[in-house]
Design an enzyme around this catalytic site. Structure first.
Site, PDB file in Angstrom:
ATOM      1  CB  SER A   1      -0.840  -8.328  -1.277  1.00  0.00           C
ATOM      2  OG  SER A   1      -1.817  -8.986  -0.495  1.00  0.00           O
TER       3      SER A   1
ATOM      4  CE  LYS B   1      -4.366  -1.470   0.194  1.00  0.00           C
ATOM      5  NZ  LYS B   1      -5.415  -1.048  -0.765  1.00  0.00           N
TER       6      LYS B   1
END
Length: 409
Positions: free
Chosen positions: A311, A61
Site C-alpha cells: 500500500s 492515498k
C-alpha cells in the site's frame, strides 16, 4: 465523479468505484503488478505484488483524496480543505488539492518525519505542526475546520474515500483475472473496504483477507462486537495502519465482505520489509509490507494465485535503518554472544580467527577485562555478528564451544 451527498445517503456500489476510476484517469497511476518467485515457492501458488508504493505521493492515498475533493461543490472548494496526518494521507490530500486548484492545510504532529513534512509542503499544502501524536493533530484540524469553514478530509471514513481506494480492486481484477486471494493491510479500513466492495461485486469467489499489526488490531474485537470498538492504546512500527478505531463507513463493508482479518507480529513486519527490499528490490513501509508479513507467517493458508497489496513506500530513512536491523535479527541474520576467555596476549585475535573460519562477519566487539565478576585471568567478550540465517547461528555457537570457549548466550 462520485457525488458526496448522494454517496453519503445510500450504500456504496461498484458503480461508484467505476465512476471514481474515471475521475482518477490521468491522475492516479495504474501501478505495476510484480511476481514474487520467493513468495510463490513459499505459498505453493503464484504470488503477485500490487505496487501502490510506486503510486504518486508514494501510496494509494492520492486515489481517495482526489475523488473526495473532486466531488466537492464550487462553494466548498472555495473554502479550502484541511486534513491531519503523519505522512501518506497528508501527501495525498496536498497533491490532490493542488491538482484541483484548492488550498489545503495539513496538521502534522511535531515529531513527524522531516522527509514527509517536506514532501507535503512541496505538494502545495500549508503544514501546521501540532501535538505529539496524530490524534492531537486530528483534533486541531477539526477545530480549524469549524473555525474557518474549510472542508475536513478524513483519511478513511467517507464514502468518496472508500470509492477512490476501491479502484485498486478494479485494477487487480484487470491485471490478474485469475486471482483467488487478495491480501491487504488494514488501519481504519478504507483501502480494504474499497477493494472488497469492488472485487466481491464482480468476483464473489475471490477471498479478501485483511491484515493488522498485533499492537493495533482494532478490527478483530470490533467485528466480534458487531460495531467499531476503540483500543485503549496502539503500538506498532507500521504507522500507516496504526489506527485505534475502525471507521464507521469501512467497518460496515468489511464486516459484510472481507473474509477474515489476521494479525501479524512486529518481527513478521520487519522480516517482510527486508524481503521486499532484498528479493523484490522494492522500498516498502512497514504498513505496506503487512500483507507480505501475513504470507510469511502462514504461507500454506492462502489459495492462489495471491495478490498482496503493497500500500505504500513512504518510510523515513532512519526508521528504515532500524526496521531493517530488526528484520535481520528476526530472520536469524544477526547473532549476539557473550563468552569468557583467558586474558592473555593473542586471545582475542584467536577468537576472531575462529569466527573467520565459521564465516561469521563481526559487526561489533566489546572486550571487558576489569569486572568484579571476572576471575583474575579471565576476560569477557560481547560480540555482534552478521550470519547467514538461523542454522548458521547454531553452527557458529557450536564451533565456538568446540574450540573451548564458554558461550553464555
Amino acid at each position: 465523479m462520485v457525488a458526496s451527498a448522494s454517496a453519503s445517503a445510500r450504500a456504496l456500489t461498484v458503480d461508484d468505484i467505476s465512476l471514481a476510476q474515471k475521475t482518477l484517469s490521468g491522475v492516479a497511476r495504474i501501478t505495476a503488478m510484480e511476481g514474487s518467485r520467493h513468495l510463490t515457492r513459499l505459498v505453493g501458488d503464484p504470488v503477485h505484488l500490487k505496487c501502490e508504493n510506486l503510486q504518486r505521493t508514494g501510496s494509494f492515498k492520492i486515489r481517495g483524496a482526489y475523488v473526495r475533493i473532486a466531488a466537492m461543490s464550487p462553494e466548498e472548494r472555495a473554502r479550502g480543505v484541511v486534513a491531519a496526518s503523519a505522512g501518506n494521507h497528508a501527501q495525498g490530500v496536498a497533491l490532490a488539492a493542488s491538482l484541483l486548484g484548492v488550498s489545503s492545510t495539513v496538521f502534522m504532529p511535531v515529531g513527524a518525519p522531516l522527509p514527509k513534512l517536506a514532501a507535503t509542503q512541496d505538494y502545495g499544502a500549508e503544514v501546521r505542526l501540532h501535538g505529539q501524536v496524530v490524534d492531537e493533530a486530528l483534533h486541531a484540524a477539526q477545530e480549524y475546520a469549524a473555525e474557518t469553514g474549510a472542508v475536513f478530509i478524513h483519511p478513511f471514513d467517507h464514502p468518496d474515500i472508500v470509492a477512490g481506494q476501491g479502484t485498486v480492486g478494479l485494477e487487480i481484477l484487470e491485471q490478474c483475472p485469475e486471482v483467488r486471494s487478495i491480501v491487504v493491510g488494514v488501519g481504519g479500513g478504507g483501502l480494504a473496504a474499497g477493494i472488497a466492495l469492488a472485487v466481491k461485486s464482480l468476483r464473489p469467489d475471490v477471498k479478501v483477507i485483511g491484515v493488522q499489526a498485533e499492537g493495533a488490531a482494532a478490527y478483530p474485537p470490533s467485528l466480534a462486537a458487531g460495531h467499531p470498538v476503540a483500543l485503549d492504546s496502539v503500538s506498532t512500527m507500521a504507522d500507516g495502519i496504526k489506527v485505534g478505531r475502525p471507521g464507521d463507513v469501512p467497518f460496515k463493508i468489511i464486516g459484510e465482505l472481507v473474509d477474515e482479518v489476521r494479525t501479524v507480529s512486529e518481527d513478521a513486519l520487519s522480516s517482510a520489509l527486508l524481503l521486499c527490499l532484498e528479493r523484490a528490490k522494492l522500498v516498502v513501509e512497514p504498513a505496506g509490507a503487512s500483507p507480505v508479513a501475513a504470507l510469511l507467517s502462514e504461507p500454506e493458508s492462502f489459495d492462489g494465485p495471491v495478490v498482496a497489496v503493497l500500500s505504500g513506500g513512504n518510510v523515513d530513512p532512519l526508521v528504515l535503518q532500524r526496521t531493517l536491523r530488526h528484520g535481520m535479527a528476526a530472520a536469524g541474520r544477526y547473532l549476539s554472544l557473550r563468552l569468557r576467555l583467558t586474558d592473555r596476549p593473542g586471545a582475542l585475535a584467536a577468537l576472531l580467527g575462529e569466527l573467520s573460519v565459521a564465516d561469521a562477519n563481526v559487526l561489533d566487539v566489546s572486550h571487558v577485562r576489569t569486572d568484579p565478576r571476572l576471575g583474575l585471568t579471565e576476560a569477557e567478550v560481547e560480540l555482534h555478528l552478521e550470519t547467514k540465517g538461523p542454522e548458521h547461528c547454531v553452527d557458529v555457537a557450536a564451533a565456538l564451544r568446540k574450540a573451548g570457549y564458554t558461550v553464555m548466550g
